[in-house]
Design a protein around this motif. Structure first.
Motif, PDB file in Angstrom:
ATOM      1  N   ASP A 199       0.834  -1.199   0.000  1.00 42.24           N
ATOM      2  CA  ASP A 199       0.000   0.000   0.000  1.00 42.24           C
ATOM      3  C   ASP A 199       0.874   1.256   0.000  1.00 42.24           C
ATOM      4  O   ASP A 199       0.585   2.214  -0.718  1.00 42.24           O
ATOM      5  CB  ASP A 199      -0.926   0.005   1.225  1.00 42.24           C
ATOM      6  CG  ASP A 199      -1.784   1.253   1.278  1.00 42.24           C
ATOM      7  OD1 ASP A 199      -2.600   1.451   0.356  1.00 42.24           O
ATOM      8  OD2 ASP A 199      -1.632   2.034   2.247  1.00 42.24           O
ATOM      9  N   SER A 200       1.947   1.235   0.764  1.00 45.62           N
ATOM     10  CA  SER A 200       2.841   2.398   0.816  1.00 45.62           C
ATOM     11  C   SER A 200       3.530   2.629  -0.525  1.00 45.62           C
ATOM     12  O   SER A 200       3.687   3.777  -0.954  1.00 45.62           O
ATOM     13  CB  SER A 200       3.886   2.223   1.920  1.00 45.62           C
ATOM     14  OG  SER A 200       3.248   2.225   3.180  1.00 45.62           O
ATOM     15  N   LEU A 201       3.930   1.555  -1.200  1.00 42.68           N
ATOM     16  CA  LEU A 201       4.550   1.699  -2.513  1.00 42.68           C
ATOM     17  C   LEU A 201       3.567   2.360  -3.480  1.00 42.68           C
ATOM     18  O   LEU A 201       3.918   3.309  -4.195  1.00 42.68           O
ATOM     19  CB  LEU A 201       4.987   0.335  -3.060  1.00 42.68           C
ATOM     20  CG  LEU A 201       5.695   0.409  -4.403  1.00 42.68           C
ATOM     21  CD1 LEU A 201       6.977  -0.416  -4.371  1.00 42.68           C
ATOM     22  CD2 LEU A 201       4.809  -0.070  -5.507  1.00 42.68           C
ATOM     23  N   GLU A 202       2.337   1.891  -3.470  1.00 43.08           N
ATOM     24  CA  GLU A 202       1.317   2.467  -4.344  1.00 43.08           C
ATOM     25  C   GLU A 202       1.085   3.944  -4.017  1.00 43.08           C
ATOM     26  O   GLU A 202       0.996   4.784  -4.912  1.00 43.08           O
ATOM     27  CB  GLU A 202       0.008   1.678  -4.186  1.00 43.08           C
ATOM     28  CG  GLU A 202      -1.084   2.109  -5.127  1.00 43.08           C
ATOM     29  CD  GLU A 202      -2.324   1.238  -4.989  1.00 43.08           C
ATOM     30  OE1 GLU A 202      -3.425   1.805  -4.965  1.00 43.08           O
ATOM     31  OE2 GLU A 202      -2.175   0.004  -4.895  1.00 43.08           O
ATOM     32  N   ARG A 203       1.016   4.275  -2.746  1.00 46.38           N
ATOM     33  CA  ARG A 203       0.777   5.663  -2.338  1.00 46.38           C
ATOM     34  C   ARG A 203       1.956   6.562  -2.697  1.00 46.38           C
ATOM     35  O   ARG A 203       1.763   7.713  -3.095  1.00 46.38           O
ATOM     36  CB  ARG A 203       0.474   5.719  -0.850  1.00 46.38           C
ATOM     37  CG  ARG A 203      -0.878   5.081  -0.525  1.00 46.38           C
ATOM     38  CD  ARG A 203      -1.166   5.048   0.936  1.00 46.38           C
ATOM     39  NE  ARG A 203      -1.218   6.410   1.462  1.00 46.38           N
ATOM     40  CZ  ARG A 203      -1.312   6.691   2.746  1.00 46.38           C
ATOM     41  NH1 ARG A 203      -1.356   5.725   3.641  1.00 46.38           N
ATOM     42  NH2 ARG A 203      -1.360   7.938   3.147  1.00 46.38           N
ATOM     43  N   VAL A 204       3.189   6.051  -2.570  1.00 50.62           N
ATOM     44  CA  VAL A 204       4.364   6.831  -2.956  1.00 50.62           C
ATOM     45  C   VAL A 204       4.288   7.159  -4.446  1.00 50.62           C
ATOM     46  O   VAL A 204       4.502   8.308  -4.851  1.00 50.62           O
ATOM     47  CB  VAL A 204       5.675   6.074  -2.604  1.00 50.62           C
ATOM     48  CG1 VAL A 204       6.869   6.671  -3.344  1.00 50.62           C
ATOM     49  CG2 VAL A 204       5.921   6.102  -1.110  1.00 50.62           C
ATOM     50  N   GLU A 205       3.986   6.160  -5.258  1.00 48.57           N
ATOM     51  CA  GLU A 205       3.890   6.384  -6.708  1.00 48.57           C
ATOM     52  C   GLU A 205       2.770   7.367  -7.049  1.00 48.57           C
ATOM     53  O   GLU A 205       2.964   8.280  -7.850  1.00 48.57           O
ATOM     54  CB  GLU A 205       3.676   5.066  -7.444  1.00 48.57           C
ATOM     55  CG  GLU A 205       4.896   4.169  -7.438  1.00 48.57           C
ATOM     56  CD  GLU A 205       4.660   2.867  -8.178  1.00 48.57           C
ATOM     57  OE1 GLU A 205       5.522   2.519  -8.995  1.00 48.57           O
ATOM     58  OE2 GLU A 205       3.635   2.193  -7.922  1.00 48.57           O
ATOM     59  N   GLN A 206       1.610   7.192  -6.438  1.00 51.56           N
ATOM     60  CA  GLN A 206       0.468   8.064  -6.715  1.00 51.56           C
ATOM     61  C   GLN A 206       0.723   9.498  -6.265  1.00 51.56           C
ATOM     62  O   GLN A 206       0.139  10.428  -6.806  1.00 51.56           O
ATOM     63  CB  GLN A 206      -0.796   7.523  -6.042  1.00 51.56           C
ATOM     64  CG  GLN A 206      -1.317   6.257  -6.661  1.00 51.56           C
ATOM     65  CD  GLN A 206      -2.481   5.664  -5.895  1.00 51.56           C
ATOM     66  OE1 GLN A 206      -2.827   6.103  -4.799  1.00 51.56           O
ATOM     67  NE2 GLN A 206      -3.097   4.633  -6.463  1.00 51.56           N
ATOM     68  N   SER A 207       1.600   9.669  -5.286  1.00 53.19           N
ATOM     69  CA  SER A 207       1.887  11.002  -4.747  1.00 53.19           C
ATOM     70  C   SER A 207       3.009  11.713  -5.480  1.00 53.19           C
ATOM     71  O   SER A 207       3.386  12.821  -5.112  1.00 53.19           O
ATOM     72  CB  SER A 207       2.234  10.890  -3.255  1.00 53.19           C
ATOM     73  OG  SER A 207       1.167  10.326  -2.541  1.00 53.19           O
ATOM     74  N   GLY A 208       3.584  11.072  -6.506  1.00 50.44           N
ATOM     75  CA  GLY A 208       4.630  11.714  -7.289  1.00 50.44           C
ATOM     76  C   GLY A 208       6.031  11.233  -7.001  1.00 50.44           C
ATOM     77  O   GLY A 208       6.994  11.775  -7.537  1.00 50.44           O
ATOM     78  N   PRO A 239       9.770  13.999  -4.707  1.00 46.73           N
ATOM     79  CA  PRO A 239       9.798  15.019  -5.764  1.00 46.73           C
ATOM     80  C   PRO A 239      10.954  16.024  -5.623  1.00 46.73           C
ATOM     81  O   PRO A 239      11.357  16.631  -6.609  1.00 46.73           O
ATOM     82  CB  PRO A 239       8.449  15.716  -5.635  1.00 46.73           C
ATOM     83  CG  PRO A 239       7.546  14.659  -5.077  1.00 46.73           C
ATOM     84  CD  PRO A 239       8.436  13.902  -4.106  1.00 46.73           C
ATOM     85  N   ALA A 240      11.505  16.175  -4.428  1.00 43.24           N
ATOM     86  CA  ALA A 240      12.643  17.087  -4.228  1.00 43.24           C
ATOM     87  C   ALA A 240      13.969  16.409  -4.529  1.00 43.24           C
ATOM     88  O   ALA A 240      15.015  17.047  -4.467  1.00 43.24           O
ATOM     89  CB  ALA A 240      12.635  17.625  -2.796  1.00 43.24           C
ATOM     90  N   GLY A 241      13.950  15.098  -4.834  1.00 42.19           N
ATOM     91  CA  GLY A 241      15.175  14.387  -5.193  1.00 42.19           C
ATOM     92  C   GLY A 241      15.817  13.594  -4.080  1.00 42.19           C
ATOM     93  O   GLY A 241      16.862  12.989  -4.282  1.00 42.19           O
TER      94      GLY A 241
END
Length: 108
Positions: A70-79, A100-102
């Motif tokens: 679930d966390s992997l999916e949320r990380v991807e969905q959040s950018g 997103p900041a690198g």
């Protein structure tokens, strides 16, 4: 609740780095093979990663979660960008991502 529980350092020599932190701070390390060692206090721990194929460019904060997929999916969905897909290691499973900041972080 997700929390930063771990910091991982890429190191060229696990043995000498363990000796340094042991001498400087009286830290004890548990070995997980020839190229990895970690403190095991149960609070925020420090890992020493001697496997150059898994090094990160900077210090690697690790976030502990209850549901890895679930966390992997949320990380991807959040950018976020997955830099290392879910993999197993002696302490469990985790993945790495770049925010997103690198900044690169891991989730376990």
């Amino acid at each position: 609740m997700a929390r930063i529980c771990y910091l991982e350092l890429p190191v060229r020599d696990v043995t000498s780095t363990k000796a340094f932190y042991g001498a400087a701070f009286d830290w004890d390390f548990t070995d997980f093979g020839p190229d990895y060692a970690a403190t095991m206090t149960g609070d925020s721990d420090l890992g020493l990663n001697g496997d150059a194929s898994r090094w990160t460019a900077q210090l690697l904060p690790v976030i502990q979660v209850e549901d890895l997929e679930d966390s992997l999916e949320r990380v991807e969905q959040s950018g976020g960008t997955i830099t290392l897909p879910i993999f197993a290691f002696p302490g469990g499973r985790r993945f790495h991502f770049r925010d997103p900041a690198g900044h690169e972080l891991a989730v376990m």
